[in-house]
Design a protein around this motif. Structure first.
Motif, PDB file in Angstrom:
ATOM      1  N   ILE A 193     -44.574  56.036  -3.272  1.00  0.00           N
ATOM      2  CA  ILE A 193     -44.282  54.788  -3.982  1.00  0.00           C
ATOM      3  C   ILE A 193     -43.152  55.071  -4.960  1.00  0.00           C
ATOM      4  O   ILE A 193     -43.344  55.741  -5.978  1.00  0.00           O
ATOM      5  CB  ILE A 193     -45.526  54.246  -4.701  1.00  0.00           C
ATOM      6  N   THR A 194     -41.969  54.560  -4.652  1.00  0.00           N
ATOM      7  CA  THR A 194     -40.762  54.976  -5.375  1.00  0.00           C
ATOM      8  C   THR A 194     -40.852  54.715  -6.864  1.00  0.00           C
ATOM      9  O   THR A 194     -40.482  55.578  -7.674  1.00  0.00           O
ATOM     10  CB  THR A 194     -39.532  54.266  -4.774  1.00  0.00           C
ATOM     11  N   HIS A 195     -41.324  53.544  -7.268  1.00  0.00           N
ATOM     12  CA  HIS A 195     -41.367  53.214  -8.698  1.00  0.00           C
ATOM     13  C   HIS A 195     -42.328  54.120  -9.472  1.00  0.00           C
ATOM     14  O   HIS A 195     -42.125  54.363 -10.657  1.00  0.00           O
ATOM     15  CB  HIS A 195     -41.805  51.750  -8.901  1.00  0.00           C
ATOM     16  N   ARG A 196     -43.345  54.590  -8.791  1.00  0.00           N
ATOM     17  CA  ARG A 196     -44.374  55.388  -9.460  1.00  0.00           C
ATOM     18  C   ARG A 196     -44.144  56.881  -9.326  1.00  0.00           C
ATOM     19  O   ARG A 196     -44.382  57.651 -10.271  1.00  0.00           O
ATOM     20  CB  ARG A 196     -45.743  55.029  -8.852  1.00  0.00           C
ATOM     21  N   ASP A 197     -43.688  57.305  -8.144  1.00  0.00           N
ATOM     22  CA  ASP A 197     -43.666  58.724  -7.794  1.00  0.00           C
ATOM     23  C   ASP A 197     -42.252  59.272  -7.903  1.00  0.00           C
ATOM     24  O   ASP A 197     -41.404  59.016  -7.044  1.00  0.00           O
ATOM     25  CB  ASP A 197     -44.208  58.916  -6.374  1.00  0.00           C
ATOM     26  N   ARG A 198     -42.011  60.023  -8.935  1.00  0.00           N
ATOM     27  CA  ARG A 198     -40.661  60.402  -9.317  1.00  0.00           C
ATOM     28  C   ARG A 198     -39.948  61.270  -8.285  1.00  0.00           C
ATOM     29  O   ARG A 198     -40.567  61.964  -7.492  1.00  0.00           O
ATOM     30  CB  ARG A 198     -40.678  61.122 -10.670  1.00  0.00           C
ATOM     31  N   LEU A 199     -38.634  61.225  -8.356  1.00  0.00           N
ATOM     32  CA  LEU A 199     -37.776  62.084  -7.544  1.00  0.00           C
ATOM     33  C   LEU A 199     -37.857  63.508  -8.087  1.00  0.00           C
ATOM     34  O   LEU A 199     -37.620  63.747  -9.271  1.00  0.00           O
ATOM     35  CB  LEU A 199     -36.346  61.564  -7.602  1.00  0.00           C
ATOM     36  N   ALA A 212     -40.868  45.314   0.445  1.00  0.00           N
ATOM     37  CA  ALA A 212     -41.043  46.465   1.338  1.00  0.00           C
ATOM     38  C   ALA A 212     -41.881  46.119   2.556  1.00  0.00           C
ATOM     39  O   ALA A 212     -41.636  46.597   3.658  1.00  0.00           O
ATOM     40  CB  ALA A 212     -41.681  47.625   0.571  1.00  0.00           C
ATOM     41  N   ASP A 213     -42.912  45.289   2.375  1.00  0.00           N
ATOM     42  CA  ASP A 213     -43.849  45.003   3.471  1.00  0.00           C
ATOM     43  C   ASP A 213     -43.684  43.592   4.025  1.00  0.00           C
ATOM     44  O   ASP A 213     -44.524  43.124   4.804  1.00  0.00           O
ATOM     45  CB  ASP A 213     -45.302  45.179   2.975  1.00  0.00           C
ATOM     46  N   LEU A 253     -32.672  56.598   0.329  1.00  0.00           N
ATOM     47  CA  LEU A 253     -31.708  55.744  -0.374  1.00  0.00           C
ATOM     48  C   LEU A 253     -32.355  55.032  -1.551  1.00  0.00           C
ATOM     49  O   LEU A 253     -31.746  54.893  -2.621  1.00  0.00           O
ATOM     50  CB  LEU A 253     -31.114  54.719   0.591  1.00  0.00           C
ATOM     51  N   ALA A 254     -33.591  54.570  -1.363  1.00  0.00           N
ATOM     52  CA  ALA A 254     -34.295  53.892  -2.459  1.00  0.00           C
ATOM     53  C   ALA A 254     -34.559  54.845  -3.622  1.00  0.00           C
ATOM     54  O   ALA A 254     -34.352  54.498  -4.791  1.00  0.00           O
ATOM     55  CB  ALA A 254     -35.602  53.297  -1.950  1.00  0.00           C
ATOM     56  N   ALA A 255     -35.004  56.063  -3.310  1.00  0.00           N
ATOM     57  CA  ALA A 255     -35.284  57.044  -4.370  1.00  0.00           C
ATOM     58  C   ALA A 255     -34.005  57.418  -5.116  1.00  0.00           C
ATOM     59  O   ALA A 255     -33.995  57.521  -6.348  1.00  0.00           O
ATOM     60  CB  ALA A 255     -35.937  58.288  -3.769  1.00  0.00           C
ATOM     61  N   ILE A 256     -32.925  57.628  -4.376  1.00  0.00           N
ATOM     62  CA  ILE A 256     -31.651  58.001  -4.998  1.00  0.00           C
ATOM     63  C   ILE A 256     -31.120  56.871  -5.877  1.00  0.00           C
ATOM     64  O   ILE A 256     -30.642  57.098  -6.993  1.00  0.00           O
ATOM     65  CB  ILE A 256     -30.640  58.396  -3.911  1.00  0.00           C
ATOM     66  N   GLU A 257     -31.218  55.645  -5.379  1.00  0.00           N
ATOM     67  CA  GLU A 257     -30.714  54.518  -6.172  1.00  0.00           C
ATOM     68  C   GLU A 257     -31.576  54.286  -7.406  1.00  0.00           C
ATOM     69  O   GLU A 257     -31.058  54.037  -8.503  1.00  0.00           O
ATOM     70  CB  GLU A 257     -30.668  53.252  -5.320  1.00  0.00           C
ATOM     71  N   PHE A 258     -32.896  54.387  -7.251  1.00  0.00           N
ATOM     72  CA  PHE A 258     -33.792  54.099  -8.368  1.00  0.00           C
ATOM     73  C   PHE A 258     -33.678  55.142  -9.472  1.00  0.00           C
ATOM     74  O   PHE A 258     -33.656  54.805 -10.660  1.00  0.00           O
ATOM     75  CB  PHE A 258     -35.239  54.027  -7.874  1.00  0.00           C
ATOM     76  N   TYR A 259     -33.597  56.416  -9.104  1.00  0.00           N
ATOM     77  CA  TYR A 259     -33.620  57.482 -10.113  1.00  0.00           C
ATOM     78  C   TYR A 259     -32.223  57.960 -10.528  1.00  0.00           C
ATOM     79  O   TYR A 259     -32.010  58.306 -11.696  1.00  0.00           O
ATOM     80  CB  TYR A 259     -34.457  58.660  -9.620  1.00  0.00           C
ATOM     81  N   LEU A 260     -31.287  57.969  -9.609  1.00  0.00           N
ATOM     82  CA  LEU A 260     -29.949  58.470  -9.924  1.00  0.00           C
ATOM     83  C   LEU A 260     -28.933  57.353 -10.140  1.00  0.00           C
ATOM     84  O   LEU A 260     -27.827  57.606 -10.619  1.00  0.00           O
ATOM     85  CB  LEU A 260     -29.457  59.400  -8.808  1.00  0.00           C
TER      86      LEU A 260
END
Length: 206
Positions: A31-37, A198-199, A85-92
């Motif tokens: 879960i991208t918002h919850r689970d950090r990069l 997402a769903d 891509l979602a993780a990179i955009e959200f965190y970076l």
């Protein structure tokens, strides 16, 4: 072949060969918002892999990594790009495009199977074997062990060679243009995931 390990950013002076770079991420969960990069992996396909680890409480201030990922003139190779891509955009805060996704290319060409995982592709198309034992390990741990580092490196080690095979198959089946349209849409697909769709298939009649 060397696995280089870095904390918080690529070191100054590290150089990558011209051409595509393979990229992957490891996160604390799905879960991208919850689970950090936790880790970003990079390879230029010439034998070395670079792992950039982000610790708990990181500000993700990684200017050299961000510049590489955000370079619009360098193709990025992913397996299941949508998630990375979602993780990179959200965190970076970076859109890592343009994109080639080996999972999408596999689904468009290997229609004789429903097995499109990286391990399956590497086994069939490259006659090699990778271990997925560390896939569900703790990527947020203060120290990453050698097995974790090797696993993370292996996720980018084969993407250049896989792309070469899949490009030929896309051309053979006359699906190159369709694949490219999918690749071009992926950053938007990742943003839809981040925005809450997402769903939900917004193209469906429902």
């Amino acid at each position: 072949m060397t696995v280089h390990f870095h904390e918080e950013d690529l070191p100054e002076g590290v150089a990558f060969a011209d051409g595509p770079i393979a990229v992957d991420t490891e996160t604390l969960g799905l879960i991208t918002h919850r689970d950090r990069l936790c880790v970003v992996q990079i390879s230029d396909g010439h034998g070395d892999e670079h792992l950039v680890r982000f610790g708990s409480g990181s500000t993700y201030d990684a200017p050299r990594l961000k510049a590489l990922l955000g370079d619009p003139d360098r193709l990025k190779l992913f397996h299941y790009a949508r998630f990375d891509l979602a993780a990179i955009e959200f965190y970076l805060g970076v859109t890592a495009a343009p994109v080639f996704c080996t999972k999408i290319a596999s689904k468009l060409t290997r229609t004789y199977t429903d097995r499109h995982g990286l391990k399956n592709l590497v086994s069939e198309l490259l006659a090699a074997d990778i271990s997925k034992q560390q896939q569900l390990s703790d990527w947020g741990a203060p120290e990453l062990n050698e097995a974790q580092r090797e696993y993370a490196a292996s996720d980018v080690r084969y993407l250049h060679r896989l792309r070469d095979v899949l490009v030929e198959r896309l051309e053979r089946e006359q699906r190159t243009a369709m694949a490219q349209a999918c690749f071009d849409f992926l950053p938007t697909r990742a943003r839809l995931d981040l925005a809450g769709w997402a769903d939900k298939d917004i193209f469906s009649h429902d």
